[in-house]
Design an enzyme around this catalytic site. Sequence first.
Site, PDB file in Angstrom:
ATOM      1  N   GLU A  98       0.817  -1.241  -0.035  1.00 42.72           N
ATOM      2  CA  GLU A  98       0.071   0.187   0.048  1.00 42.72           C
ATOM      3  C   GLU A  98       0.895   1.488  -0.014  1.00 42.72           C
ATOM      4  O   GLU A  98       2.101   1.171   0.448  1.00 42.72           O
ATOM      5  CB  GLU A  98      -0.918   0.005   1.528  1.00 42.72           C
ATOM      6  N   ASP A  99       0.313   2.329  -0.504  1.00 46.07           N
ATOM      7  CA  ASP A  99       1.163   3.722  -0.259  1.00 46.07           C
ATOM      8  C   ASP A  99       0.894   4.063   0.930  1.00 46.07           C
ATOM      9  O   ASP A  99       2.007   4.554   1.554  1.00 46.07           O
ATOM     10  CB  ASP A  99       0.573   4.651  -1.499  1.00 46.07           C
ATOM     11  N   ASP A 102      -4.344   5.370   6.339  1.00 44.70           N
ATOM     12  CA  ASP A 102      -4.869   6.456   7.084  1.00 44.70           C
ATOM     13  C   ASP A 102      -6.152   6.074   7.998  1.00 44.70           C
ATOM     14  O   ASP A 102      -5.712   5.823   9.199  1.00 44.70           O
ATOM     15  CB  ASP A 102      -5.502   7.444   5.820  1.00 44.70           C
ATOM     16  N   PHE A 151      -1.689  16.190   4.663  1.00 46.08           N
ATOM     17  CA  PHE A 151      -2.060  15.522   3.470  1.00 46.08           C
ATOM     18  C   PHE A 151      -0.780  15.622   2.542  1.00 46.08           C
ATOM     19  O   PHE A 151      -0.256  16.678   2.096  1.00 46.08           O
ATOM     20  CB  PHE A 151      -3.331  16.406   2.474  1.00 46.08           C
ATOM     21  N   ARG A 164       1.048  12.399  -8.935  1.00 48.18           N
ATOM     22  CA  ARG A 164       1.621  10.994  -8.595  1.00 48.18           C
ATOM     23  C   ARG A 164       3.011  10.694  -9.050  1.00 48.18           C
ATOM     24  O   ARG A 164       3.828  10.112  -8.583  1.00 48.18           O
ATOM     25  CB  ARG A 164       1.011   9.847  -9.270  1.00 48.18           C
TER      26      ARG A 164
HETATM   27  P1  IMP Z   1      -7.743   4.851   4.168  1.00 49.29           P
HETATM   28  O1  IMP Z   1      -8.906   3.997   3.716  1.00 49.29           O
HETATM   29  O2  IMP Z   1      -8.214   6.190   4.964  1.00 49.29           O
HETATM   30  O3  IMP Z   1      -6.696   4.321   5.166  1.00 49.29           O
HETATM   31  O4  IMP Z   1      -7.220   5.655   3.114  1.00 49.29           O
HETATM   32  C1  IMP Z   1      -6.336   4.989   2.147  1.00 49.29           C
HETATM   33  C2  IMP Z   1      -5.980   5.644   0.788  1.00 49.29           C
HETATM   34  O5  IMP Z   1      -6.378   7.041   1.064  1.00 49.29           O
HETATM   35  C3  IMP Z   1      -4.583   5.419   0.265  1.00 49.29           C
HETATM   36  O6  IMP Z   1      -4.427   4.110  -0.264  1.00 49.29           O
HETATM   37  C4  IMP Z   1      -4.595   6.759  -0.339  1.00 49.29           C
HETATM   38  O7  IMP Z   1      -4.975   6.628  -1.950  1.00 49.29           O
HETATM   39  C5  IMP Z   1      -5.641   7.620  -0.012  1.00 49.29           C
HETATM   40  N1  IMP Z   1      -4.928   8.723   1.158  1.00 49.29           N
HETATM   41  C6  IMP Z   1      -4.828   8.794   2.458  1.00 49.29           C
HETATM   42  N2  IMP Z   1      -4.174   9.839   3.046  1.00 49.29           N
HETATM   43  C7  IMP Z   1      -3.626  10.290   1.841  1.00 49.29           C
HETATM   44  C8  IMP Z   1      -2.781  11.550   1.472  1.00 49.29           C
HETATM   45  O8  IMP Z   1      -2.434  12.336   2.675  1.00 49.29           O
HETATM   46  N3  IMP Z   1      -2.322  11.874   0.384  1.00 49.29           N
HETATM   47  C9  IMP Z   1      -2.982  11.077  -0.623  1.00 49.29           C
HETATM   48  N4  IMP Z   1      -3.558   9.999  -0.404  1.00 49.29           N
HETATM   49  C10 IMP Z   1      -4.149   9.502   0.613  1.00 49.29           C
HETATM   50 MG    MG Z   2      -4.460   4.430  -2.717  1.00 48.66          MG
END
Ligand code: IMP
Ligand code: MG
Length: 177
Positions: A98-99, A102, A151, A164
């Site tokens: 994963e990138d 959050d 962010f 990206r």
């Molecule tokens: P989660 O479901 O809230 O854990 O979010 C996961 C996804 O949200 C990641 O795979 C990202 O694509 C996106 N995301 C969360 N935080 C950021 C950020 O700070 N910058 C860009 N994308 C984010």
């Molecule tokens: Mg993502």
Amino acid sequence: MDNVIGRVLISEEQLQARIRELGEIITKDYQDKELVMVCILRGSVLFFSDLARRIDVPMIMDFMSLSSYEGGTSSTGRVRIIQDLNENVEGRDVLIVEDIVDSGLTLHNILNVLNSRNPNSIKVCSLLDKPHERKKDLNIDYVGFTIENEFVLGYGLDYKQKYRNVPFVGVINPDYI
Ligand code: IMP
Ligand code: MG
């Protein structure tokens, strides 16, 4: 790249040094395993391709695409499978790449889906861990960097699908949001 980037958070050199370390650890952990390395599109594509080159065990690469954001900077909580894996992961050792984690909702959903397919093991490697707004209690096996609740964009991470291709991780300029 106009003024969308407020400041550099993690440089190219820092990224590659950490990826080299992660690759060495993962290489040790996956000796004699049936590694299927899963790239979560689109955010982890750059990290995935750099990390894979630092892992010295035979592997299958596969790709999965989900959506949790609807183009803004905070999670909507909705997660949708847009493209599923091609491989059958039953009995195999899955490493999800994963990138960023959050809220954890995306990863929680991916883990539910893949666990139901009876892999031998599932682990998670995330370039970034942003734990402040975590809504699901998750274990991330390999973390590149833990970051503050800001962010970020670049090195695969987007803002409204752009940036990206920025080669480092930057914090968004607050004037942009
Ligand atoms: P989660 O479901 O809230 O854990 O979010 C996961 C996804 O949200 C990641 O795979 C990202 O694509 C996106 N995301 C969360 N935080 C950021 C950020 O700070 N910058 C860009 N994308 C984010
Ligand atoms: Mg993502």
